[in-house]
Design a protein around this motif. Structure first.
Motif, PDB file in Angstrom:
ATOM      1  N   LYS A  11     -19.569 -61.771  21.549  1.00  0.00           N
ATOM      2  CA  LYS A  11     -20.268 -62.336  22.697  1.00  0.00           C
ATOM      3  C   LYS A  11     -20.516 -61.213  23.686  1.00  0.00           C
ATOM      4  CE  LYS A  11     -19.947 -65.817  26.337  1.00  0.00           C
ATOM      5  NZ  LYS A  11     -19.124 -66.857  26.940  1.00  0.00           N
ATOM      6  N   GLN A 117     -30.739 -59.666  11.896  1.00  0.00           N
ATOM      7  CA  GLN A 117     -30.322 -60.318  13.141  1.00  0.00           C
ATOM      8  C   GLN A 117     -30.393 -59.384  14.349  1.00  0.00           C
ATOM      9  OE1 GLN A 117     -28.391 -60.770  10.129  1.00  0.00           O
ATOM     10  NE2 GLN A 117     -29.807 -62.496   9.953  1.00  0.00           N
ATOM     11  N   PRO A 131     -28.408 -59.023  19.247  1.00  0.00           N
ATOM     12  CA  PRO A 131     -29.619 -59.772  18.905  1.00  0.00           C
ATOM     13  C   PRO A 131     -30.677 -59.640  19.998  1.00  0.00           C
ATOM     14  CG  PRO A 131     -27.879 -61.264  19.584  1.00  0.00           C
ATOM     15  CD  PRO A 131     -27.268 -59.899  19.559  1.00  0.00           C
ATOM     16  N   PRO A 132     -31.929 -59.941  19.679  1.00  0.00           N
ATOM     17  CA  PRO A 132     -33.000 -59.789  20.664  1.00  0.00           C
ATOM     18  C   PRO A 132     -32.756 -60.532  21.967  1.00  0.00           C
ATOM     19  CG  PRO A 132     -33.933 -60.047  18.477  1.00  0.00           C
ATOM     20  CD  PRO A 132     -32.453 -60.267  18.339  1.00  0.00           C
ATOM     21  N   ALA A 133     -32.234 -61.751  21.910  1.00  0.00           N
ATOM     22  CA  ALA A 133     -32.030 -62.517  23.148  1.00  0.00           C
ATOM     23  C   ALA A 133     -31.033 -61.830  24.065  1.00  0.00           C
ATOM     24  CB  ALA A 133     -31.553 -63.931  22.822  1.00  0.00           C
ATOM     25  N   ALA A 134     -29.985 -61.241  23.491  1.00  0.00           N
ATOM     26  CA  ALA A 134     -28.994 -60.535  24.305  1.00  0.00           C
ATOM     27  C   ALA A 134     -29.583 -59.266  24.907  1.00  0.00           C
ATOM     28  CB  ALA A 134     -27.762 -60.199  23.460  1.00  0.00           C
ATOM     29  N   ARG A 136     -32.705 -58.799  25.623  1.00  0.00           N
ATOM     30  CA  ARG A 136     -33.616 -59.227  26.680  1.00  0.00           C
ATOM     31  C   ARG A 136     -32.867 -59.401  28.006  1.00  0.00           C
ATOM     32  NH1 ARG A 136     -38.476 -61.891  26.444  1.00  0.00           N
ATOM     33  NH2 ARG A 136     -38.178 -62.509  24.260  1.00  0.00           N
ATOM     34  N   ARG A 137     -31.690 -60.023  27.948  1.00  0.00           N
ATOM     35  CA  ARG A 137     -30.913 -60.231  29.173  1.00  0.00           C
ATOM     36  C   ARG A 137     -30.429 -58.898  29.752  1.00  0.00           C
ATOM     37  NH1 ARG A 137     -29.143 -64.708  26.033  1.00  0.00           N
ATOM     38  NH2 ARG A 137     -27.245 -63.626  25.361  1.00  0.00           N
ATOM     39  N   TYR A 159     -37.326 -57.043  17.319  1.00  0.00           N
ATOM     40  CA  TYR A 159     -37.388 -56.859  18.768  1.00  0.00           C
ATOM     41  C   TYR A 159     -38.805 -56.902  19.331  1.00  0.00           C
ATOM     42  CZ  TYR A 159     -32.485 -55.681  18.439  1.00  0.00           C
ATOM     43  OH  TYR A 159     -31.133 -55.738  18.201  1.00  0.00           O
ATOM     44  N   SER A 161     -40.498 -59.344  19.599  1.00  0.00           N
ATOM     45  CA  SER A 161     -40.573 -60.589  20.381  1.00  0.00           C
ATOM     46  C   SER A 161     -40.332 -60.348  21.865  1.00  0.00           C
ATOM     47  CB  SER A 161     -39.562 -61.608  19.855  1.00  0.00           C
ATOM     48  OG  SER A 161     -38.233 -61.123  19.992  1.00  0.00           O
ATOM     49  N   LEU A 162     -39.783 -59.191  22.227  1.00  0.00           N
ATOM     50  CA  LEU A 162     -39.523 -58.874  23.631  1.00  0.00           C
ATOM     51  C   LEU A 162     -40.743 -58.282  24.331  1.00  0.00           C
ATOM     52  CD1 LEU A 162     -35.958 -57.259  23.420  1.00  0.00           C
ATOM     53  CD2 LEU A 162     -36.611 -59.677  23.473  1.00  0.00           C
TER      54      LEU A 162
END
Length: 250
Positions: A11, A117, A131-134, A136-137, A159, A161-162
């Protein structure tokens, strides 16, 4: 550089990680030159090629786009994470110092193994995936609006997608293929050598735009893969219309 990591994903931990010139002809105030900050992170501690690539990439990017902007290079080590999520935020903070958030550009380079992933991280006895979402943050923590994200890893196309008008995303492969060149003793991966060490370095004199530099690098990668008998990795470039126009400005 094919790497399948079946470890449990950690995490991510997140934290709060202009001079004016005079036009010599008209005597009017000239717009300040665009500067760039560079963050280069080697995320896999077990192979020296990733730190070598991060150092080389930072040097070439700073020479081409920096104009005196800050450079931050970090690597995970056999003792632990120096470029994990918290380290990334701290590195970005350091590379933002002295930059104008609305005018300047932040380059972020990640180099490591990868999986479908996301890019792999290893430091000490810890392993994980970013991962891409992490990511991005993490990048959203930056105050710099315009960014260039360059990911040198297998399957790095996840990536793209960013990408958006204020972020260029450049990857060593598409989302379905590995990239190559992380063998012991190498100084660059195939993509890193083609993009940073050849195409971008050759652009220092001619000031070629970034999209043309990428196209040249993709051709070099494909030629080397054909020569060595590998399936194409298909490097990707997406987004960043506002960034490209800013970088191309005189």
């Amino acid at each position: 550089m094919l790497f399948w990591l079946f470890a449990r994903v950690r995490k991510p931990v997140f934290g709060l990680l202009v001079a004016l010139s005079i036009d010599p002809v008209s005597g009017a105030l000239a717009a300040p030159s665009l500067k760039a900050g560079v963050v280069a992170l080697a995320l896999w501690s077990q192979q020296g090629v990733f730190l070598s690539e991060a150092k080389g990439a930072a040097h070439v990017l700073a020479a081409r786009y920096g104009h005196g902007g800050p450079v931050e290079i970090r690597s995970n080590t056999r003792k632990g994470f120096a470029a994990g999520p918290v380290g990334m935020v701290l590195a970005i903070r350091s590379a933002e110092r002295g930059l104008d958030p609305a005018r300047d550009v932040l380059f972020v380079v990640l180099t490591s193994h990868g999986s479908p992933q996301g890019i792999a991280e290893k430091g000490g006895d810890q392993e994980g995936i970013l991962p891409p979402a992490a990511l991005r943050r993490l990048l959203a923590a930056s105050k710099i609006r315009r960014k260039v994200l360059i990911v040198s890893a297998c399957f790095a196309g996840v990536y793209t997608s960013l990408a958006d008008p204020d972020m260029v995303v450049i990857t060593a492969a598409d989302a379905d293929h590995p990239s190559f060149g992380c063998q012991a003793g190498a100084r660059w991966t195939y993509f890193g050598d083609a993009f940073f060490n050849q195409a971008l370095r050759q652009s220092l004199a001619g000031r070629e735009p970034l999209d043309r530099v990428f196209a040249h690098a993709a051709e070099l990668v494909r030629a080397r893969e054909v020569k060595d008998g590998f399936d194409p990795s298909n490097p990707q470039m997406a987004g960043g219309a506002n960034v490209l126009s800013a970088l191309a400005a005189p």
